[in-house]
Design a protein around this motif. Structure first.
Motif: not given
Ligand code: CA
Length: 352
Positions: A92, A149, A170, A208-209, A232
Motif C-alpha cells: 500500500y 493494528q 500520518r 504506526w503499528v 488496518e
Molecule cells: Ca500502520
C-alpha cells in the motif's frame, strides 16, 4: 561445497573472498526499514539467512536497508527496474505508482490476519496481486503480518467527526483515503522520521503499528491518546521479485525464494503476536497515563461511509479493482461468519 572445505582451499588461493563466498546465484534485496529495524527489518535478515541455508549456500542475498539505498518508499521502482532483484515493503505504499496495489496490504473494515491469509493463499488473493504486479514486471509473495493494528496516537482526544477536520495524520494506504473523506489531512512518513514529525507538530496524530512496535518508538511520550483499530486489521508485508530475474532462475531456486518468503512471513506474524502481547502488558502495568480509547460510534459510522463511497468509486475506476474488491467482500462474508461462530463465540462463551 562445505564451508570448511572452502576455507581450506582459501588458504591455497590468491582470492580467498571470492572462493569462500562463491554462490551460484547472487541476488540483491532492498527493504523499506532502517537497518536492523525490529520485526520488519530483522525478518528480512532472517529471510536472507534462510535462503542461504535452504539452498546449501547456492543462493546468496545481499540485504540493503533504507540506510544504504536512502529510499524507504522506492522498493517498487528498485525491483521494477531490476536495480534490485528482490524487495520487501508494504504494497500500500505504492498506490501512487498503481492504485490497484493499495488492496494487498490490509483494508479498513476488512479481513483479520487469519481471514486474509486464507484469502491470499486459498481464496485467489495472491493470484490477483500477481495479476496487478505482472504489469510492472514484478512477482509477489506474502511476507509477514503485523496482526491487528491500533488506530494510532493522537495529541488530543477525538470526541466527534468535527475533531478530525483538518487533523494532520500520518496514515498510509486506503485508511488515509478514508480519513481524507471525513476531513482529515493524511500523509505518509517513513518509520525513521515519525517521532520527530509528531514531536515538532508537523502532524497531529499518527498510526504506526500496535503494541509490538509502537512502545519502543516512544510515541506515548508526546501523544497521550492511543486509539483502538479500525483501518488496518491485518497489515501484510510483501516480497517483490523482479519477474525477468525470477523467470531466468532454475525451478529449485524459485521454490526456495518463494517458500522462504512465505515461511519468514509466518515467523514474522508469530513474532508480531508475541511482541504485542508482551508490550501490551507493559503498557497496562507501567504506563497508566496512556489513555486508551475507542473511536466514538458516530466517528466509526462516518469512516465506514467514507470507506464504502471510496470502494464504490474504485469499482468504477478499473475492472481489476472491481474484481479485487468483490473478491475481498465475498470472501470476507463467508470467513467472518465462521470467525463469528468460531473465535468470537468462543471468547463470548468463556467470558474473557
Ligand atoms: Ca500502520
Amino acid at each position: 561445497m562445505k564451508k570448511h572445505l572452502k576455507s581450506a582451499l582459501c588458504v591455497l588461493a590468491l582470492s580467498c573472498t571470492s572462493i569462500v563466498n562463491a554462490a551460484e546465484i547472487n541476488l540483491k534485496l532492498a527493504h523499506s526499514w532502517p537497518k536492523g529495524f525490529p520485526i520488519f527489518g530483522t525478518s528480512v535478515d532472517e529471510y536472507a539467512q534462510m535462503v542461504e541455508e535452504l539452498s546449501d549456500g547456492r543462493i546468496a542475498i545481499k540485504v540493503d536497508s533504507r540506510n544504504k539505498h536512502k529510499a524507504a518508499f522506492g522498493i517498487f521502482d528498485f525491483v521494477k527496474s531490476g536495480q534490485y532483484d528482490i524487495g520487501q515493503s508494504a504494497s500500500y505504499y505504492y498506490g501512487g505508482k498503481d492504485p490497484d496495489t493499495l488492496f494487498f496490504t490490509t483494508m479498513p473494515f476488512g479481513m483479520t490476519a487469519l481471514e486474509q491469509y486464507a484469502w491470499f493463499h486459498e481464496g485467489g488473493g495472491l493470484e490477483l496481486a500477481n495479476e496487478v504486479y505482472a504489469k510492472h514486471g514484478i512477482e509477489v509473495m506474502t511476507g509477514g503480518n503485523t496482526t491487528m493494528q491500533m488506530g494510532g496516537w493522537f495529541s488530543k482526544e477525538i470526541n466527534s467527526v468535527d475533531d478530525l477536520q483538518g487533523l494532520k495524520m500520518r496514515i498510509p494506504g486506503f485508511g488515509g483515503k478514508v480519513m481524507s473523506g471525513v476531513g482529515a489531512v493524511p500523509t505518509n512518513i517513513p518509520a525513521g522520521e515519525l517521532y520527530q514529525a509528531l514531536e515538532r507538530g508537523t502532524i497531529d496524530a499518527l498510526e504506526w503499528v500496535g503494541p509490538s512496535l509502537d512502545l519502543r518508538m516512544g510515541f506515548h511520550k508526546i501523544a497521550p491518546y492511543y486509539y483502538t483499530g479500525w483501518h488496518e486489521p491485518s497489515t501484510e508485508l510483501m516480497y517483490f521479485f523482479n519477474k525477468k530475474k525470477m523467470d531466468s532462475l532454475p525451478a529449485w531456486a524459485r521454490s526456495v525464494l518463494l517458500n522462504a518468503a512465505k515461511l519468514t512471513g509466518f515467523n514474522m506474524t508469530v513474532q508480531s503476536q508475541h511482541e504485542s502481547s508482551i508490550n501490551w502488558a507493559t503498557i497496562t502495568s507501567e504506563y497508566p497515563n496512556i489513555n486508551v480509547r475507542d473511536f466514538p460510534e458516530d466517528v466509526i459510522d462516518a469512516l465506514r461511509a467514507s470507506n464504502t463511497a471510496l470502494l464504490d468509486a474504485e469499482k468504477e475506476r478499473s475492472d481489476i479493482a472491481k474484481r479485487i474488491i468483490e473478491s475481498q467482500a465475498s470472501y470476507l462474508e463467508n470467513a467472518r461468519a465462521w470467525t463469528a461462530i468460531g473465535d468470537q463465540a468462543y471468547l463470548n462463551n468463556i467470558g474473557k
